[in-house]
Design a protein around this motif. Sequence first.
Motif, short mmCIF file in Angstrom:
data_model
loop_
_atom_site.label_atom_id
_atom_site.label_comp_id
_atom_site.label_asym_id
_atom_site.label_seq_id
_atom_site.Cartn_x
_atom_site.Cartn_y
_atom_site.Cartn_z
N MET A 191 38.72 64.05 49.89
CA MET A 191 39.59 63.02 49.30
C MET A 191 40.24 62.17 50.39
O MET A 191 40.72 62.70 51.37
N ALA A 192 40.22 60.90 50.17
CA ALA A 192 40.85 60.01 51.15
C ALA A 192 41.87 59.13 50.43
O ALA A 192 41.89 59.06 49.21
N ARG A 193 42.73 58.53 51.20
CA ARG A 193 43.66 57.56 50.65
C ARG A 193 43.19 56.18 51.13
O ARG A 193 43.10 55.93 52.32
N ILE A 194 42.93 55.31 50.19
CA ILE A 194 42.26 54.05 50.52
C ILE A 194 43.06 52.85 49.99
O ILE A 194 43.54 52.88 48.86
N VAL A 195 43.19 51.82 50.81
CA VAL A 195 43.70 50.54 50.33
C VAL A 195 42.51 49.59 50.21
O VAL A 195 41.70 49.50 51.14
N MET A 196 42.39 48.94 49.06
CA MET A 196 41.32 47.98 48.86
C MET A 196 41.96 46.61 48.65
O MET A 196 42.93 46.50 47.91
N LYS A 197 41.41 45.60 49.28
CA LYS A 197 41.99 44.26 49.11
C LYS A 197 40.92 43.29 48.62
O LYS A 197 39.82 43.25 49.17
N PHE A 198 41.29 42.51 47.59
CA PHE A 198 40.36 41.53 47.03
C PHE A 198 40.95 40.12 47.12
O PHE A 198 42.10 39.91 46.74
N GLY A 199 40.15 39.21 47.59
CA GLY A 199 40.60 37.83 47.79
C GLY A 199 40.51 36.99 46.52
O GLY A 199 40.10 37.47 45.46
N GLY A 200 40.90 35.73 46.64
CA GLY A 200 41.01 34.84 45.50
C GLY A 200 39.70 34.57 44.78
O GLY A 200 39.66 34.43 43.56
N THR A 201 38.60 34.51 45.53
CA THR A 201 37.31 34.27 44.89
C THR A 201 36.93 35.46 44.01
O THR A 201 36.38 35.30 42.93
N SER A 202 37.26 36.66 44.49
CA SER A 202 36.94 37.88 43.72
C SER A 202 37.81 38.01 42.48
O SER A 202 37.46 38.73 41.55
N MET A 203 38.98 37.33 42.46
CA MET A 203 39.92 37.48 41.36
C MET A 203 39.89 36.29 40.40
O MET A 203 40.72 36.20 39.50
N ALA A 204 38.94 35.36 40.60
CA ALA A 204 38.97 34.10 39.84
C ALA A 204 38.37 34.27 38.45
O ALA A 204 37.19 34.04 38.24
N GLY A 205 39.19 34.71 37.50
CA GLY A 205 38.75 34.78 36.11
C GLY A 205 38.50 36.20 35.63
O GLY A 205 38.31 37.12 36.42
N SER A 206 38.52 36.35 34.31
CA SER A 206 38.45 37.68 33.70
C SER A 206 37.19 38.44 34.08
O SER A 206 37.22 39.65 34.33
N GLU A 207 36.07 37.74 34.14
CA GLU A 207 34.79 38.40 34.42
C GLU A 207 34.80 39.01 35.82
O GLU A 207 34.39 40.14 36.03
N ARG A 208 35.31 38.23 36.77
CA ARG A 208 35.34 38.72 38.15
C ARG A 208 36.36 39.84 38.32
O ARG A 208 36.14 40.78 39.08
N ILE A 209 37.47 39.74 37.63
CA ILE A 209 38.48 40.81 37.72
C ILE A 209 37.89 42.11 37.17
O ILE A 209 38.13 43.19 37.69
N ARG A 210 37.05 41.98 36.14
CA ARG A 210 36.41 43.17 35.60
C ARG A 210 35.47 43.79 36.65
O ARG A 210 35.42 45.01 36.81
N ARG A 211 34.77 42.94 37.37
CA ARG A 211 33.90 43.46 38.43
C ARG A 211 34.72 44.20 39.49
O ARG A 211 34.36 45.28 39.94
N VAL A 212 35.84 43.59 39.87
CA VAL A 212 36.73 44.23 40.84
C VAL A 212 37.21 45.58 40.30
O VAL A 212 37.19 46.59 41.01
N ALA A 213 37.60 45.60 39.03
CA ALA A 213 38.10 46.84 38.44
C ALA A 213 37.04 47.94 38.50
O ALA A 213 37.35 49.11 38.74
N ASN A 214 35.79 47.56 38.28
CA ASN A 214 34.72 48.55 38.36
C ASN A 214 34.55 49.11 39.77
O ASN A 214 34.31 50.30 39.95
#
Lengths: 422, 422
Positions: A1-24
Amino acid sequence: MARIVMKFGGTSMAGSERIRRVANIVRRQQAAGHEVAVVVSAMAGETDRLVNWCREANPLYDPAEYDVVVASGEQVTSGLLALTLQALGCQARSWLGWQMPIHTVEAHSKARIANIETDALLAAMAAGEIAVIPGFQGLSDDNRITTLGRGGSDTSAVAVAAAIGADRCDIYTDVDGVYTTDPRIVARAKKQEFVTYEEMLELASVGAKVLQTRSVSLAMKAGVRVQVLSSFVEDGVPADDLPGTMIVSDEEMAAIMESRGMEAQLVTGIAHDKNEARVVLTRVPDRPGAVSLIFGPLAEAGINVDMIIQNVGRDKGETDVTFTVPLADLARAQALLEDRRGSIGYNRIVVDAKIAKISVVGVGMRSHAGVAATMFQSLADRGINVEAISTSEIKISVLIDEDETELAVRVLHSAYGLDAED
Amino acid sequence: MARIVMKFGGTSMAGSERIRRVANIVRRQQAAGHEVAVVVSAMAGETDRLVNWCREANPLYDPAEYDVVVASGEQVTSGLLALTLQALGCQARSWLGWQMPIHTVEAHSKARIANIETDALLAAMAAGEIAVIPGFQGLSDDNRITTLGRGGSDTSAVAVAAAIGADRCDIYTDVDGVYTTDPRIVARAKKQEFVTYEEMLELASVGAKVLQTRSVSLAMKAGVRVQVLSSFVEDGVPADDLPGTMIVSDEEMAAIMESRGMEAQLVTGIAHDKNEARVVLTRVPDRPGAVSLIFGPLAEAGINVDMIIQNVGRDKGETDVTFTVPLADLARAQALLEDRRGSIGYNRIVVDAKIAKISVVGVGMRSHAGVAATMFQSLADRGINVEAISTSEIKISVLIDEDETELAVRVLHSAYGLDAED
């Protein structure tokens, strides 16, 4: 088990579809047994929209109110990602800058993170909750929202990773790693498995826009392992298998190279930057303090001067001073210097916006001579004129005509043996 | 010098140009020597946009994260108005819900204001700073953002006015006051100089969408003087000269009327509401507790039942139950009732979405008979069939066919002598 920080930029967060991809992608990390905190940017374009409104409201805007307005972009995406994660069956909640809080110091709109309170955050993460943190924002001593300046979300991610002692800080971007140069210019550019903090710093500061410079120096200082990878992967690829670029210390890099029986690369990357302009002040009096009359006022005006070259002038007791400033600040710099012509005492001011800075970067340079010679020879062979030179321990930069940017990058990429094999 | 709360809705805040107009209206009040707090809504359309994103992220959204997302709309406009006021030379700053804080209780996304900490706010206002407060938002006990539900900004304004002991709470809307009826239906509708809290409550609850019901009852309870006026005025009109509608207590209204040598108006306004639907359950067993089997589950499902009429049925021991629900909840109500057909024991469910509720409202009804008779006679004279009736102390409502709405409103407006003279 590790402790991880993940960061997503604006292109990855642009709209519901992409946010769903990030969530996955996030869910897969948690499913792998890791404790996960996610730092998010505002949707692509949103910060510009908010900044624009601030400018329309008040061209000389109060940075404290500017921060109230622009911080909302990340507030929205952090709430939306928490909701989306919940829809996938994960426990998740947003932690706004003022809620953790992320204490910042110094000026609004370009604040610096002082410290982060992590007790509640760590307890929630340990209980299996994914923490979603809006990047770019913090809290001032007087209880107001601050922002860290453009690109601050990378810095937020690294700062959170340092504060919670994360094993890794994964920065997901729209590229899948750090390349030897811009793949749009050189088709044979190679993705690097590892680069050092210092190489990354030099690459970031000379226009390879993968990571924000501040975040890299913070990571170096705090010893945070940073990985750059792409958020545009097919669904179903296990995140741990994603081949990104890991940013490591000199020692780690040396150990990796040794374990593979390889020597350190001489040159790690070729960067280019067209967003600088050159300013030449001719016949500046060559006396003590003359130069500070030029660069003092520019610094006060917040104009970032990069390369500085002083040439001996035609006449004794005089010198030409050449330097570069960001293209966006050129008009302001020129006006300021013309204003002070009397006190500085120069003859003419000559500006050139049509220049590019080409840099070769690599920790291997430290122990090897000849890197600079190869650069100048390769450029000269193709008739590319070098207009100024500056160097650091692990970088050589030259100014050339902007039109020759792509040619220069390709020539150097080959000259240092960076072209990928077929 | 007075202490004034001004509230501007989403249409008034939609875009830089309109925010500038709002700032000018606010500045004039301050220039007149008043201490000013301004409560703002999100830009028109923005809350819908944010709610939509929440739904896309997670149809069964977590209200705590929903609040994080939707509260951003007012955060943006409060920062922008502060910036715009500063551009006009005023001192101004935003006070977010969590900063004052505005403490709320009960559920996220429909929180209720418990108390407001005002010391810092009042000190700033006394020092000449305009306080800009995002409406609709507050802070929960566990330090998270809450929102008050749609239309909550009016409630925020009245609550702030009560908390700071404001002399007046001015609600700027896209109409310039409270009319005797909808001026789009009756050209001769008159703007009222005064209405009482109770009249306003009845008018608000029956579809005259000038003020949010909750804000009116809070104003009545806290004794806040509320004025409704238009934010769409020509630049340069002194705000104090704007003729709006003042909402006053019964006693104040009586005093005003007496001082003018006038009697209380019988009827203050005619409201209509097409957003209700009628549900009839036939042949419900006429036994104790039968009705609670119908309305208990509807209440639990959060469906607001308005008019309830029980008719004696054809057969002994049975009764028809008629009631109205919001049109938006009709499908849900119907499904729920069909589900419980066995336990309720009705025969048929008949729904009608094509109905309208017409109400006449006025405190004068209390002391005068004949108001209802006039209503029924006037409608009958024009062949308008009344399908159900309900009354309160100061209101009579009837259900009619939706197609006859405009006709009924015009007929009643004339019948009660409300038509303006030429």
